[in-house]
Design a protein around this motif. Structure first.
Motif, short mmCIF file in Angstrom:
data_model
loop_
_atom_site.label_atom_id
_atom_site.label_comp_id
_atom_site.label_asym_id
_atom_site.label_seq_id
_atom_site.Cartn_x
_atom_site.Cartn_y
_atom_site.Cartn_z
N SER A 6 0.82 -1.20 0.00
CA SER A 6 0.00 0.00 0.00
C SER A 6 0.86 1.26 0.00
O SER A 6 0.59 2.22 -0.73
N VAL A 7 1.91 1.25 0.82
CA VAL A 7 2.82 2.40 0.88
C VAL A 7 3.51 2.61 -0.46
O VAL A 7 3.62 3.74 -0.96
N ALA A 8 3.95 1.52 -1.08
CA ALA A 8 4.61 1.61 -2.38
C ALA A 8 3.66 2.16 -3.44
O ALA A 8 4.04 2.98 -4.27
N ALA A 9 2.40 1.72 -3.39
CA ALA A 9 1.42 2.20 -4.36
C ALA A 9 1.17 3.69 -4.19
O ALA A 9 1.12 4.43 -5.18
N ARG A 10 1.04 4.13 -2.94
CA ARG A 10 0.79 5.56 -2.69
C ARG A 10 1.98 6.41 -3.11
O ARG A 10 1.82 7.56 -3.49
N ALA A 11 3.16 5.82 -3.05
CA ALA A 11 4.37 6.54 -3.44
C ALA A 11 4.59 6.52 -4.95
O ALA A 11 5.58 7.07 -5.45
N GLY A 12 3.70 5.86 -5.67
CA GLY A 12 3.84 5.78 -7.12
C GLY A 12 4.80 4.71 -7.59
O GLY A 12 5.12 4.65 -8.79
N ARG A 13 5.23 3.85 -6.70
CA ARG A 13 6.14 2.76 -7.07
C ARG A 13 5.31 1.54 -7.43
O ARG A 13 5.26 0.54 -6.72
N HIS A 14 4.65 1.64 -8.57
CA HIS A 14 3.65 0.65 -8.94
C HIS A 14 4.23 -0.73 -9.21
O HIS A 14 3.61 -1.75 -8.87
N ASP A 15 5.40 -0.79 -9.82
CA ASP A 15 6.01 -2.09 -10.10
C ASP A 15 6.29 -2.84 -8.80
O ASP A 15 6.01 -4.04 -8.68
N LYS A 16 6.83 -2.11 -7.84
CA LYS A 16 7.14 -2.74 -6.54
C LYS A 16 5.86 -3.16 -5.84
O LYS A 16 5.78 -4.28 -5.30
N ALA A 17 4.87 -2.28 -5.84
CA ALA A 17 3.60 -2.61 -5.18
C ALA A 17 2.97 -3.84 -5.80
O ALA A 17 2.52 -4.75 -5.09
N GLU A 18 2.93 -3.89 -7.13
CA GLU A 18 2.33 -5.04 -7.79
C GLU A 18 3.07 -6.33 -7.47
O GLU A 18 2.45 -7.37 -7.25
N ALA A 19 4.39 -6.25 -7.43
CA ALA A 19 5.18 -7.45 -7.12
C ALA A 19 4.83 -7.97 -5.72
O ALA A 19 4.71 -9.18 -5.51
N ILE A 20 4.64 -7.04 -4.78
CA ILE A 20 4.31 -7.45 -3.40
C ILE A 20 2.92 -8.05 -3.35
O ILE A 20 2.69 -9.12 -2.76
N TYR A 21 1.96 -7.36 -3.98
CA TYR A 21 0.59 -7.90 -3.99
C TYR A 21 0.55 -9.30 -4.60
O TYR A 21 -0.09 -10.22 -4.06
N ARG A 22 1.24 -9.48 -5.72
CA ARG A 22 1.21 -10.78 -6.39
C ARG A 22 1.91 -11.85 -5.56
O ARG A 22 1.48 -13.02 -5.54
N LYS A 23 2.97 -11.48 -4.87
CA LYS A 23 3.66 -12.44 -4.00
C LYS A 23 2.75 -12.88 -2.87
O LYS A 23 2.71 -14.07 -2.51
#
Length: 200
Positions: A6-23
């Motif tokens: 969630s923090v990564a998504a809010r920071a605009g780090r979408h690739d990182k956020a998606e990787a975490i969600y998918r993991k």
């Protein structure tokens, strides 16, 4: 890890956020909240087809997840399938008959859909009344419910009451979520004053 995504998504780090969600989904594939979180993230990026699949899986795992049903309904609208959105929101109301957000969203679609065959003004008024009765007295849910009620009244050609509903809402601007909402409601008000319904 969900918080990190969630923090990564809010920071605009979408690739990182998606990787975490998918993991997280990979590690716990049967946890509906994780599926919903990934689906919501994808919807926020406009990736509605992918989002739909994950919301549907979340609902397979937990059919009573009202938040997922509401958001799937919105995704279906964005995919240009209002009939499916209506069906999904109706299913949600079977699980939570008094939910004001489900009722308001469904009322709005039934009142404003550009497909004549899908509109149902009487049902829209019924649902909008339910939404107004069950929404908090103030805040965005109250605004959404009253906005849907005005649209439903316009669909049954009661333009005077539709306009009056929004006039009263706009008179109390302290609860408005923001300028965009004010502008949207003002535009709708002018439409009702011209004796026209909203179409989307």
């Amino acid at each position: 890890m969900l918080l990190l995504a969630s923090v990564a998504a809010r920071a605009g780090r979408h690739d990182k956020a998606e990787a975490i969600y998918r993991k997280l989904v990979e590690l716990e594939p049967c946890v509906p909240e994780l599926r919903s979180a990934l689906a919501g993230f994808l919807a926020g990026l406009g990736r509605y087809d992918e989002s739909r699949k994950h919301f549907e899986e979340a609902l397979r795992l937990d059919p009573a997840n009202i938040g997922a049903r509401f958001r799937l309904g919105v995704v279906l609208l964005n995919l240009g399938d209002p009939a499916a959105a209506i069906a999904e929101l109706e299913r949600g109301l079977r699980y939570a008959p008094g939910d004001p957000m489900l009722a308001a969203k469904l009322a709005w679609i039934l009142a404003t859909c550009s497909d004549d065959a899908l509109r149902d003004g009487a049902r829209a008024v019924e649902l909008a009344r339910l939404a107004v009765a069950n929404a908090p007295a103030e805040g965005s849910e109250a605004v959404t419910a009253l906005e849907a009620f005005a649209a439903a009244l316009a669909e049954i050609r009661d333009y005077a009451r539709a306009a009056e509903t929004l006039e009263e809402l706009l008179d109390d601007q302290s609860d408005m979520p923001g300028t965009a909402t004010l502008e949207r409601l003002q535009s709708q008000l002018e439409t009702y004053r011209r004796g026209q319904p909203i179409r989307e």
